[in-house]
Write an enzyme that holds these catalytic residues in place. Structure first.
Site, short mmCIF file in Angstrom:
data_model
loop_
_atom_site.label_atom_id
_atom_site.label_comp_id
_atom_site.label_asym_id
_atom_site.label_seq_id
_atom_site.Cartn_x
_atom_site.Cartn_y
_atom_site.Cartn_z
N SER A 115 0.81 -1.31 -0.04
CA SER A 115 -0.20 -0.06 0.22
C SER A 115 0.86 1.32 -0.13
O SER A 115 0.50 2.18 -0.15
CB SER A 115 -1.01 -0.07 1.30
N HIS A 138 -3.35 -3.67 -5.39
CA HIS A 138 -3.37 -3.39 -4.04
C HIS A 138 -5.06 -3.59 -3.59
O HIS A 138 -5.90 -2.89 -4.34
CB HIS A 138 -3.19 -1.73 -3.91
N GLU A 150 -6.77 -1.70 -6.55
CA GLU A 150 -6.00 -0.45 -7.51
C GLU A 150 -4.98 -1.29 -7.96
O GLU A 150 -4.26 -2.10 -7.61
CB GLU A 150 -5.33 0.30 -6.57
N ASN A 188 -5.32 6.51 -1.27
CA ASN A 188 -4.74 6.90 -0.01
C ASN A 188 -4.05 8.34 -0.23
O ASN A 188 -3.71 8.97 0.55
CB ASN A 188 -3.59 5.97 0.19
#
Lengths: 286, 195
Positions: A115, A138, A150, A188
């Protein structure tokens, strides 16, 4: 496709569970055999509960259990995709890939579920001619429930491999979001100010405003949870680490600067649910 | 009470009993009543507008302030954010001392905020999505998919920005920058290009 998952922690186990539920022959490996056995059992227990709740049938359960294999060996015949899910340490991950390359010498696709680490840098674990088969995949926690995956390309990833992976996940009900290798990938990074700007609004002499900010954002933006409840759930320290990494790796843009309030929370061991105290108090709940 | 808008405001329909005029008409009409303002204007324009409607007899003004610092308008009766699109039709208010239609849900502040919270937080999230596009890192559809399914947003930030109106997001970021001089509020080039 036959898939090997390296690492049977929360994410590795969750990904293995989801794959098995989607008719994929899955091998779950961990260097720690006790953890592997524990995770394997937890997946089975989870399925038993889901059958009791009538989410799946006994017949489904039989198929899932048949699909999931635990393995104490890394070398498994006819593997198509290998997803690494170990701790977030660049050198450990690179070493794992280098080791895997001694067994897997064909057209296998390699992926990292990292991540926070650079997919481009991880790709350097591979010799030049094999980098095209490496990418980031991800997943989000919990992997059996969260639809998003992702998919992150390094500068070397073959676009056809990316397309194959994206389509493969889509066919199995995941929502894919493709991005270039960048700190935080998509979620994120773009989510940073959901927390960051909320922390800016909150003043240290008015912490009673926490619930008001949460309620307003939850209701006006139609969210399941406000930012402070979510911070407590994720872990205020975990979230701060991501914020600091994204900010640093993007060369310190002002708009992503973390707040001293969040750092002070962590320094005071107010980490959220895990420490029974964060923006809210959980002493009576856990 | 009179409603004044500068757009074909979607919430107008919930006030069928109130007289409704546009901002272009205010110099031709004697107001002589309380005003429910539904205009979205940058702060300097809003100050001129308040001056103009007071000249026309506006009494209590309930000001749309979703893209402004509330403290810039000390002489109004109350504030609300009904101009800033909300997926749940829920808006922030402060000192709105009259009943709004039941179709409009409100979240009242007990003390005056500097800026309303939802427009402020959302604008910074949207701005980051446009920075991401500006850097050529991915497509709009992938950003929207990621935020919907990764963070359970009801819409992706790009779709959301179109519902609100990019220029209003930009006005708010500019106002936040003007008031704080904090460069965290600088609007991305990609956002400005698409106004």
């Amino acid at each position: 496709m036959r898939v090997l998952i390296i690492g049977s922690g929360t994410m590795g186990a969750g990904i293995a569970q989801w794959l098995s539920q989607n008719n994929v022959t899955t091998f779950l490996y961990d260097i720690n055999h006790e953890l592997l056995q524990k995770s394997y059992k937890e997946i089975h227990d989870s399925w038993d509960k889901l059958v009791q709740k009538k989410k799946f049938t006994e017949k489904d359960l039989g198929i899932f259990k048949n699909n999931l294999n635990k393995s104490e060996q890394l070398e498994i015949p006819n593997i198509d995709l290998i997803i690494e899910c170990v701790i977030e340490d660049l050198n450990i991950k690179k070493d794992i890939f280098k080791n895997l390359l001694t067994f897997y010498t064909g057209n296998e696709i390699f992926a990292s579920n990292t991540s926070s680490l650079s997919i481009s840098e991880l790709s350097l674990a591979f010799p030049k001619e094999r980098r095209k088969n490496f990418l980031g995949i991800h997943f989000f926690n919990p992997a059996p429930i969260m639809k998003l995956v992702e998919v992150i390309e390094s500068p070397y990833t073959d676009a056809k491999i990316t397309e194959k992976i994206v389509n493969w996940f889509k066919e199995r009900g995941k929502k894919t979001a493709l991005c270039k290798d960048t700190p935080g990938f998509i979620v994120n990074r773009i989510a940073r100010n959901f927390y960051g700007e909320s922390l800016k609004i909150l003043k240290r002499d008015n912490m009673s405003e926490v619930e008001n900010i949460d309620t307003i954002l939850k209701d006006c933006a139609s969210l399941k949870m406000g930012p402070f409840k979510l911070l407590d759930l994720i872990g205020i320290d975990t979230n701060l680490k991501v914020s600091e990494t994204v900010w640093k790796d993007l060369y310190y843009p002002d708009r992503l600067r973390p707040t001293s309030l969040q750092r002070k929370m962590v320094e005071s061991n107010k980490l959220g649910i895990k420490s029974k105290s964060g923006f809210y108090d959980y002493n009576n709940e856990y | 009470m009179i409603i004044i808008t500068n757009t074909d405001h979607p919430l107008k329909k919930f006030f069928p009993e109130l007289k409704q005029i546009t901002i272009n008409e205010i110099n031709n009409i004697k107001i002589n009543d309380d005003v429910l303002d539904l205009t979205l204007l940058p702060t300097e324009c809003k100050k001129h507008y308040i001056h103009d409607i007071k000249k026309q007899g506006a009494k209590k003004i309930y000001l749309e302030s979703s893209i402004n610092a509330l403290f810039n308008f000390p002489d109004v009766a109350g504030y609300h954010s009904m101009g800033f699109w909300s997926p749940s039709s829920t808006y922030e208010t402060y000192n709105m001392n009259f009943s709004l239609p039941k179709e409009i849900k409100t979240k009242n502040h007990s003390t005056q905020p500097d800026f309303f919270y939802y427009p402020r937080v959302l604008s910074t999230i949207i701005n980051e999505a446009y920075f991401y596009l500006e850097e050529g890192l991915g497509k709009k559809e992938d950003i929207d998919t990621a935020m919907k399914y990764g963070l359970n947003f009801p819409l992706g930030p790009i779709e959301w920005s179109k519902k609100i109106g990019l220029k209003y997001i930009c006005y708010l970021l500019d106002e936040l920058f003007t008031m704080t001089r904090d460069s965290r509020y600088g609007a991305s080039l990609e956002l400005r290009k698409n106004l």
